[in-house]
Design a protein around this motif. Structure first.
Motif, PDB file in Angstrom:
ATOM      1  N   ASP A 154     -41.416 -16.903 -16.121  1.00 12.08           N
ATOM      2  CA  ASP A 154     -42.130 -16.645 -17.107  1.00 12.08           C
ATOM      3  C   ASP A 154     -43.507 -16.473 -17.363  1.00 12.08           C
ATOM      4  OD1 ASP A 154     -42.148 -20.517 -17.690  1.00 12.08           O
ATOM      5  OD2 ASP A 154     -42.939 -19.018 -16.368  1.00 12.08           O
ATOM      6  N   ARG A 155     -43.866 -15.965 -16.609  1.00 12.73           N
ATOM      7  CA  ARG A 155     -45.294 -15.809 -16.341  1.00 12.73           C
ATOM      8  C   ARG A 155     -45.973 -14.236 -16.422  1.00 12.73           C
ATOM      9  NH1 ARG A 155     -44.408 -19.842 -12.198  1.00 12.73           N
ATOM     10  NH2 ARG A 155     -45.529 -21.494 -12.628  1.00 12.73           N
ATOM     11  N   ASN A 156     -44.856 -13.370 -16.104  1.00 14.20           N
ATOM     12  CA  ASN A 156     -45.344 -11.829 -16.183  1.00 14.20           C
ATOM     13  C   ASN A 156     -44.228 -11.067 -16.172  1.00 14.20           C
ATOM     14  OD1 ASN A 156     -44.706 -10.993 -13.243  1.00 14.20           O
ATOM     15  ND2 ASN A 156     -46.166 -12.887 -13.083  1.00 14.20           N
ATOM     16  N   ASP A 157     -44.235  -9.875 -16.481  1.00 10.02           N
ATOM     17  CA  ASP A 157     -43.169  -8.830 -16.306  1.00 10.02           C
ATOM     18  C   ASP A 157     -43.860  -7.511 -15.757  1.00 10.02           C
ATOM     19  OD1 ASP A 157     -40.725  -9.502 -17.778  1.00 10.02           O
ATOM     20  OD2 ASP A 157     -42.079 -10.488 -19.404  1.00 10.02           O
ATOM     21  N   ILE A 158     -42.834  -6.677 -15.137  1.00 11.80           N
ATOM     22  CA  ILE A 158     -43.293  -5.534 -14.440  1.00 11.80           C
ATOM     23  C   ILE A 158     -42.798  -4.303 -15.142  1.00 11.80           C
ATOM     24  CG2 ILE A 158     -43.405  -3.959 -12.431  1.00 11.80           C
ATOM     25  CD1 ILE A 158     -43.579  -6.641 -11.053  1.00 11.80           C
ATOM     26  N   PHE A 159     -43.675  -3.411 -15.711  1.00  4.24           N
ATOM     27  CA  PHE A 159     -42.996  -2.175 -16.467  1.00  4.24           C
ATOM     28  C   PHE A 159     -43.496  -0.897 -15.693  1.00  4.24           C
ATOM     29  CE2 PHE A 159     -43.528  -5.348 -19.506  1.00  4.24           C
ATOM     30  CZ  PHE A 159     -42.419  -5.402 -20.515  1.00  4.24           C
ATOM     31  N   CYS A 160     -42.463   0.261 -15.690  1.00  7.26           N
ATOM     32  CA  CYS A 160     -42.881   1.178 -15.161  1.00  7.26           C
ATOM     33  C   CYS A 160     -43.083   2.393 -16.123  1.00  7.26           C
ATOM     34  CB  CYS A 160     -41.546   1.628 -14.150  1.00  7.26           C
ATOM     35  SG  CYS A 160     -41.944   3.294 -13.171  1.00  7.26           S
ATOM     36  N   VAL A 161     -44.510   3.052 -16.026  1.00  5.18           N
ATOM     37  CA  VAL A 161     -44.647   4.091 -16.897  1.00  5.18           C
ATOM     38  C   VAL A 161     -44.557   5.441 -16.246  1.00  5.18           C
ATOM     39  CG1 VAL A 161     -47.249   3.689 -16.670  1.00  5.18           C
ATOM     40  CG2 VAL A 161     -46.152   5.078 -18.430  1.00  5.18           C
ATOM     41  N   LEU A 162     -43.914   6.567 -16.690  1.00  2.00           N
ATOM     42  CA  LEU A 162     -43.923   7.990 -15.975  1.00  2.00           C
ATOM     43  C   LEU A 162     -43.636   8.925 -17.098  1.00  2.00           C
ATOM     44  CD1 LEU A 162     -40.153   8.356 -14.999  1.00  2.00           C
ATOM     45  CD2 LEU A 162     -40.899   6.044 -16.026  1.00  2.00           C
ATOM     46  N   PRO A 163     -44.187  10.224 -16.839  1.00  2.00           N
ATOM     47  CA  PRO A 163     -43.519  11.223 -17.588  1.00  2.00           C
ATOM     48  C   PRO A 163     -42.207  11.292 -17.890  1.00  2.00           C
ATOM     49  CG  PRO A 163     -45.229  12.013 -15.731  1.00  2.00           C
ATOM     50  CD  PRO A 163     -44.596  10.616 -15.298  1.00  2.00           C
ATOM     51  N   ALA A 164     -41.924  11.658 -19.274  1.00  2.00           N
ATOM     52  CA  ALA A 164     -40.495  11.833 -19.622  1.00  2.00           C
ATOM     53  C   ALA A 164     -40.174  13.128 -19.211  1.00  2.00           C
ATOM     54  CB  ALA A 164     -40.424  11.947 -21.148  1.00  2.00           C
ATOM     55  N   TYR A 165     -38.766  13.223 -18.835  1.00  2.00           N
ATOM     56  CA  TYR A 165     -38.064  14.466 -18.517  1.00  2.00           C
ATOM     57  C   TYR A 165     -36.497  14.453 -18.901  1.00  2.00           C
ATOM     58  CZ  TYR A 165     -36.493  11.407 -14.231  1.00  2.00           C
ATOM     59  OH  TYR A 165     -35.945  10.185 -13.814  1.00  2.00           O
ATOM     60  N   ARG A 166     -35.909  15.494 -18.820  1.00  2.00           N
ATOM     61  CA  ARG A 166     -34.692  15.623 -19.424  1.00  2.00           C
ATOM     62  C   ARG A 166     -33.592  14.531 -18.718  1.00  2.00           C
ATOM     63  NH1 ARG A 166     -32.447  19.322 -23.053  1.00  2.00           N
ATOM     64  NH2 ARG A 166     -34.215  19.830 -24.379  1.00  2.00           N
ATOM     65  N   MET A 167     -33.563  14.588 -17.556  1.00  2.00           N
ATOM     66  CA  MET A 167     -32.383  13.958 -16.678  1.00  2.00           C
ATOM     67  C   MET A 167     -32.589  12.464 -16.759  1.00  2.00           C
ATOM     68  SD  MET A 167     -31.482  16.459 -13.839  1.00  2.00           S
ATOM     69  CE  MET A 167     -33.136  16.496 -12.997  1.00  2.00           C
ATOM     70  N   ALA A 168     -33.533  12.163 -17.413  1.00  2.00           N
ATOM     71  CA  ALA A 168     -34.010  10.578 -17.125  1.00  2.00           C
ATOM     72  C   ALA A 168     -32.974   9.480 -17.668  1.00  2.00           C
ATOM     73  CB  ALA A 168     -35.360  10.171 -17.971  1.00  2.00           C
ATOM     74  N   PHE A 169     -32.005   9.802 -18.542  1.00  2.00           N
ATOM     75  CA  PHE A 169     -31.143   8.890 -18.966  1.00  2.00           C
ATOM     76  C   PHE A 169     -29.743   9.405 -19.007  1.00  2.00           C
ATOM     77  CE2 PHE A 169     -35.139   7.955 -20.939  1.00  2.00           C
ATOM     78  CZ  PHE A 169     -35.516   6.567 -20.514  1.00  2.00           C
ATOM     79  N   ASP A 170     -29.361  10.357 -18.002  1.00  2.00           N
ATOM     80  CA  ASP A 170     -28.073  10.973 -17.988  1.00  2.00           C
ATOM     81  C   ASP A 170     -27.341  10.159 -16.908  1.00  2.00           C
ATOM     82  OD1 ASP A 170     -28.939  11.547 -15.633  1.00  2.00           O
ATOM     83  OD2 ASP A 170     -28.814  13.796 -15.906  1.00  2.00           O
ATOM     84  N   GLY A 171     -27.882   8.985 -16.579  1.00  2.25           N
ATOM     85  CA  GLY A 171     -27.020   8.197 -15.423  1.00  2.25           C
ATOM     86  C   GLY A 171     -26.813   9.018 -14.038  1.00  2.25           C
ATOM     87  N   GLY A 172     -27.422  10.182 -13.816  1.00  3.97           N
ATOM     88  CA  GLY A 172     -27.420  10.656 -12.562  1.00  3.97           C
ATOM     89  C   GLY A 172     -28.310  10.234 -11.409  1.00  3.97           C
ATOM     90  N   GLU A 173     -28.309  11.029 -10.183  1.00  2.00           N
ATOM     91  CA  GLU A 173     -28.855  10.432  -9.035  1.00  2.00           C
ATOM     92  C   GLU A 173     -30.423  10.470  -9.495  1.00  2.00           C
ATOM     93  OE1 GLU A 173     -29.858  12.101  -4.534  1.00  2.00           O
ATOM     94  OE2 GLU A 173     -28.341  13.154  -5.949  1.00  2.00           O
ATOM     95  N   TRP A 174     -31.094  11.202 -10.368  1.00  2.00           N
ATOM     96  CA  TRP A 174     -32.386  11.363 -10.519  1.00  2.00           C
ATOM     97  C   TRP A 174     -32.756  10.733 -11.694  1.00  2.00           C
ATOM     98  CZ3 TRP A 174     -34.647  12.399  -6.331  1.00  2.00           C
ATOM     99  CH2 TRP A 174     -33.925  13.417  -5.355  1.00  2.00           C
ATOM    100  N   SER A 175     -31.866   9.907 -12.357  1.00  2.00           N
ATOM    101  CA  SER A 175     -32.238   9.232 -13.735  1.00  2.00           C
ATOM    102  C   SER A 175     -32.828   7.901 -13.515  1.00  2.00           C
ATOM    103  CB  SER A 175     -30.815   8.993 -14.450  1.00  2.00           C
ATOM    104  OG  SER A 175     -30.316   8.042 -13.982  1.00  2.00           O
ATOM    105  N   VAL A 176     -33.492   7.285 -14.648  1.00  2.93           N
ATOM    106  CA  VAL A 176     -34.075   5.976 -14.656  1.00  2.93           C
ATOM    107  C   VAL A 176     -33.010   5.036 -15.285  1.00  2.93           C
ATOM    108  CG1 VAL A 176     -36.225   6.774 -14.153  1.00  2.93           C
ATOM    109  CG2 VAL A 176     -35.390   6.376 -16.519  1.00  2.93           C
ATOM    110  N   GLY A 177     -31.932   5.750 -15.847  1.00  5.25           N
ATOM    111  CA  GLY A 177     -31.101   4.792 -16.654  1.00  5.25           C
ATOM    112  C   GLY A 177     -29.951   5.572 -17.307  1.00  5.25           C
ATOM    113  N   GLU A 178     -29.139   4.998 -17.691  1.00  3.67           N
ATOM    114  CA  GLU A 178     -27.980   5.577 -18.460  1.00  3.67           C
ATOM    115  C   GLU A 178     -27.599   5.517 -19.856  1.00  3.67           C
ATOM    116  OE1 GLU A 178     -24.617   4.368 -16.040  1.00  3.67           O
ATOM    117  OE2 GLU A 178     -24.476   2.239 -17.018  1.00  3.67           O
ATOM    118  N   VAL A 179     -28.561   4.744 -20.466  1.00  4.65           N
ATOM    119  CA  VAL A 179     -28.705   4.577 -21.946  1.00  4.65           C
ATOM    120  C   VAL A 179     -29.932   4.908 -22.442  1.00  4.65           C
ATOM    121  CG1 VAL A 179     -26.885   2.705 -22.115  1.00  4.65           C
ATOM    122  CG2 VAL A 179     -29.429   2.389 -21.740  1.00  4.65           C
ATOM    123  N   TYR A 180     -29.976   6.017 -23.632  1.00  4.71           N
ATOM    124  CA  TYR A 180     -31.285   6.314 -24.039  1.00  4.71           C
ATOM    125  C   TYR A 180     -31.911   5.310 -24.874  1.00  4.71           C
ATOM    126  CZ  TYR A 180     -29.810  11.114 -22.549  1.00  4.71           C
ATOM    127  OH  TYR A 180     -29.608  12.032 -22.123  1.00  4.71           O
TER     128      TYR A 180
END
Length: 206
Positions: free
Chosen positions: A92-118
């Motif tokens: 309950d002391r901190n959280d870690i977030f990742c910031v990165l440039p947006a790209y088309r495949m980021a949320f398609d659930g594929g190998e190079w994605s960061v997630g599968e929900v937009y």
């Protein structure tokens, strides 16, 4: 009679001034609403005035490092750091977030994605659009979110890992620390299973 006429004229002028101010305010509100990017309809706009100055400063600096991009992603990693160790345990002391440039495949659930929900939330800072992920994105209809995201994000190239920034946000204070990269940190998984949550069989109030 002259004084009464003057008073009526003064009251009328004040009333007219108030009406004009109200009309101008309504017009300005409509102008701001119409200025909202059509491509982001369906997403929730976050108020940067409610965000911590340290976070905004860090994000402005990050955008300045990658000026060729017009949009970025802030992804919740569900990681925490405690006594020098990064873990996916509860803290309950901190959280870690990742910031990165947006790209088309980021949320398609594929190998190079960061997630599968937009993402369903965004904000605008220094003329750049930041998409913010959260767990509640999972129970929202994805089609409108995907369309909004893809209208804004045109970049096809997956960003290099050195473009990823991990931000340690400390609870309870205006503190944001840029981590050098989680690959260089000692990430420890949960060693013990989460204790099972048990409900009391007895009805409440008896």
């Amino acid at each position: 009679m002259m004084r009464k006429t003057t008073l009526i004229s003064y009251v009328g002028a004040v009333a007219m001034g108030l009406v004009m101010m109200l009309l101008v305010g309504c017009h300005e509100a409509k102008r701001r609403e119409s200025a909202r990017p059509v491509a982001l309809e369906g997403l929730s706009l976050m108020d940067t005035l409610q965000m911590r100055p340290a976070m905004l400063k860090t994000l402005r600096a990050y955008a300045a490092d990658y000026p060729s991009h017009n949009s970025y992603i802030i992804d919740c990693t569900y990681l925490h750091k405690y006594e020098g160790v990064v873990s996916n345990g509860c803290n309950d002391r901190n959280d870690i977030f990742c910031v990165l440039p947006a790209y088309r495949m980021a949320f398609d659930g594929g190998e190079w994605s960061v997630g599968e929900v937009y993402p369903s939330h965004y904000f605008v800072l220094a003329g750049k659009t930041f998409f913010v992920t959260s767990r509640n994105d999972a129970f929202l209809r994805q089609t409108p979110l995907e369309k909004a995201y893809n209208r804004i994000v045109k970049e096809e190239q997956v960003p290099r890992y050195d473009a990823f920034r991990y931000l340690l946000v400390v609870h309870g204070c205006d503190s944001v620390q840029v981590l050098p990269g989680l690959y260089g940190d000692d990430i420890q998984p949960l060693r013990l299973p989460v204790r099972k949550f048990e409900m009391d069989d007895e009805p409440i109030g008896e």
